[in-house]
Design a protein around this motif. Structure first.
Motif, PDB file in Angstrom:
ATOM      1  N   PRO A 111       0.873  -1.115  -0.159  1.00 59.20           N
ATOM      2  CA  PRO A 111      -0.018  -0.109   0.022  1.00 59.20           C
ATOM      3  C   PRO A 111       0.714   1.403   0.024  1.00 59.20           C
ATOM      4  CG  PRO A 111      -0.725  -1.480   1.695  1.00 59.20           C
ATOM      5  CD  PRO A 111       0.656  -1.906   1.330  1.00 59.20           C
ATOM      6  N   ARG A 112       0.312   2.147  -0.811  1.00 57.62           N
ATOM      7  CA  ARG A 112       1.159   3.493  -0.932  1.00 57.62           C
ATOM      8  C   ARG A 112       0.289   4.608  -0.193  1.00 57.62           C
ATOM      9  NH1 ARG A 112       3.684  -0.416  -3.604  1.00 57.62           N
ATOM     10  NH2 ARG A 112       5.312   0.372  -4.766  1.00 57.62           N
ATOM     11  N   PRO A 113       1.180   5.685   0.017  1.00 58.02           N
ATOM     12  CA  PRO A 113       0.726   6.712   0.810  1.00 58.02           C
ATOM     13  C   PRO A 113      -0.446   7.262   0.105  1.00 58.02           C
ATOM     14  CG  PRO A 113       2.779   6.865   1.415  1.00 58.02           C
ATOM     15  CD  PRO A 113       2.643   5.689   0.188  1.00 58.02           C
ATOM     16  N   GLU A 114      -0.385   7.451  -1.188  1.00 57.02           N
ATOM     17  CA  GLU A 114      -1.164   7.945  -2.262  1.00 57.02           C
ATOM     18  C   GLU A 114      -2.672   7.293  -2.028  1.00 57.02           C
ATOM     19  OE1 GLU A 114       1.708   6.824  -3.062  1.00 57.02           O
ATOM     20  OE2 GLU A 114       2.810   8.629  -3.741  1.00 57.02           O
ATOM     21  N   THR A 115      -2.793   6.046  -1.840  1.00 59.30           N
ATOM     22  CA  THR A 115      -3.906   5.325  -1.701  1.00 59.30           C
ATOM     23  C   THR A 115      -4.775   5.793  -0.426  1.00 59.30           C
ATOM     24  OG1 THR A 115      -2.988   3.602  -2.863  1.00 59.30           O
ATOM     25  CG2 THR A 115      -4.933   3.246  -1.424  1.00 59.30           C
ATOM     26  N   GLU A 116      -4.164   6.485   0.466  1.00 58.05           N
ATOM     27  CA  GLU A 116      -4.910   6.985   1.561  1.00 58.05           C
ATOM     28  C   GLU A 116      -5.789   7.983   1.254  1.00 58.05           C
ATOM     29  OE1 GLU A 116      -2.290   8.197   4.646  1.00 58.05           O
ATOM     30  OE2 GLU A 116      -1.472   6.236   5.158  1.00 58.05           O
ATOM     31  N   HIS A 117      -5.568   8.818   0.139  1.00 57.12           N
ATOM     32  CA  HIS A 117      -6.747   9.860  -0.490  1.00 57.12           C
ATOM     33  C   HIS A 117      -7.935   8.942  -0.816  1.00 57.12           C
ATOM     34  CE1 HIS A 117      -3.977  13.029  -0.525  1.00 57.12           C
ATOM     35  NE2 HIS A 117      -2.914  12.352  -0.898  1.00 57.12           N
ATOM     36  N   LEU A 118      -7.835   7.701  -1.529  1.00 55.78           N
ATOM     37  CA  LEU A 118      -8.903   7.142  -1.757  1.00 55.78           C
ATOM     38  C   LEU A 118      -9.738   6.525  -0.448  1.00 55.78           C
ATOM     39  CD1 LEU A 118     -10.495   5.317  -3.939  1.00 55.78           C
ATOM     40  CD2 LEU A 118      -8.975   3.328  -3.307  1.00 55.78           C
TER      41      LEU A 118
END
Length: 287
Positions: free
Chosen positions: A99-106
């Motif tokens: 999991p990437r930090p960017e996916t936290e936006h999702l």
């Protein structure tokens, strides 16, 4: 510095930093600290505060082996077996994407919609991988029924399942094996997905493709093949007034929005940006 001189935390960190810097690692000092902390069972602050502390020969050998693997590009998360996402720790392995930090936006976009909607919702995480998205949503939405699908039985049952159990959600997150929405047998209020969106031709240029599962990365010729297929499927599954949240690549906003608008002509479709101003999530709200 030779093998024999890695007797203390300070010597090990200095060697690890130098070796990873030589290998052009992005964060050599941080990587060396994380790997040494994992080997000796201490936190990073302790390592820095106690450079004189000694390593056993076994610890020294394990650390050197991990540093050498990291020098080839192998992700730190696979070496330690854990990653952090949305403030929580998850087990990871090469069976599933990290999991990437960017996916936290999702996750943030999905939670904002679900909290405003209220009530008991059926939430589906498509292509769940290690289960981080489904688990994060379930923990924040205690009234929701959360279903998580993946085409890979290894990802589902060797990675996601232990994470579901570790977070105390065995009775609230249901794991279903199958392609996209095929295992789902009920109407969906909220659909979230971080599907493969890297164009096939670009995979050879990316180090991530050397270690992480290709099935979780390869988005076909334009990077949108799997997203296109999911949108077509979703028209038969979504409940009235429901929503879809799909992670996309930084340059895919216009194309992905067009796909969503064609699949759901009466919906309100937005492209949400991440903190860097890049396109990150396509949000589809149904009438």
């Amino acid at each position: 510095m030779t093998v024999a001189t890695l007797n203390t935390y300070g010597e090990a960190l200095a060697w690890g930093l130098r070796r990873l810097a030589e290998a052009d690692a992005d964060t050599p000092a941080l990587d060396a600290e994380v790997l040494l902390a994992h080997v000796v069972g201490r936190d990073r602050a302790y390592l820095i505060a106690h450079p004189e502390a000694t390593l056993s020969s076994i610890e020294s050998g394990r650390f050197r082996a991990m540093i050498e693997r990291r020098a080839t590009g192998e992700p730190v998360q696979y070496l330690t077996g854990v990653c952090h996402f949305f403030g929580r720790e998850f087990r990871v392995s090469p069976f599933a994407l990290i999991p990437r930090p960017e996916t936290e936006h999702l996750v943030e976009a999905a939670l904002k919609w679900a909290i405003a909607r209220r009530g008991q919702l059926t939430v589906v995480d498509v292509g769940t991988g290690c289960g981080a998205i489904a688990i994060s949503l379930a923990l924040s939405l205690p009234e929701a029924r959360v279903l998580a699908t993946d085409i890979s039985p290894d990802a589902l049952f060797k990675v996601a399942l232990p994470n579901v159990v570790a977070h105390g959600l065995a009775d609230r997150v249901l794991l279903l094996e199958g392609h996209l929405l095929e295992p789902i047998t009920e109407r969906v209020d909220l659909l979230v997905a971080n599907l493969p969106y890297i164009p096939t031709a670009r995979l050879g240029e990316l180090q991530v493709a050397r270690f992480e599962p290709r099935v979780a990365l390869d988005g076909g010729p334009d990077g949108l093949s799997v997203i296109r297929e999911l949108l077509a499927q979703a028209t038969e599954y979504m409940a009235p007034g429901g929503a879809l949240m799909l992670e996309i690549g930084a340059d895919q906003g216009v194309a992905a929005r067009g796909l969503a608008e064609r699949a759901f002509p009466g919906a309100v479709v937005e492209v949400l940006q991440d903190y860097s101003g890049n396109d990150r999530v396509v949000k589809v709200e149904l009438p």
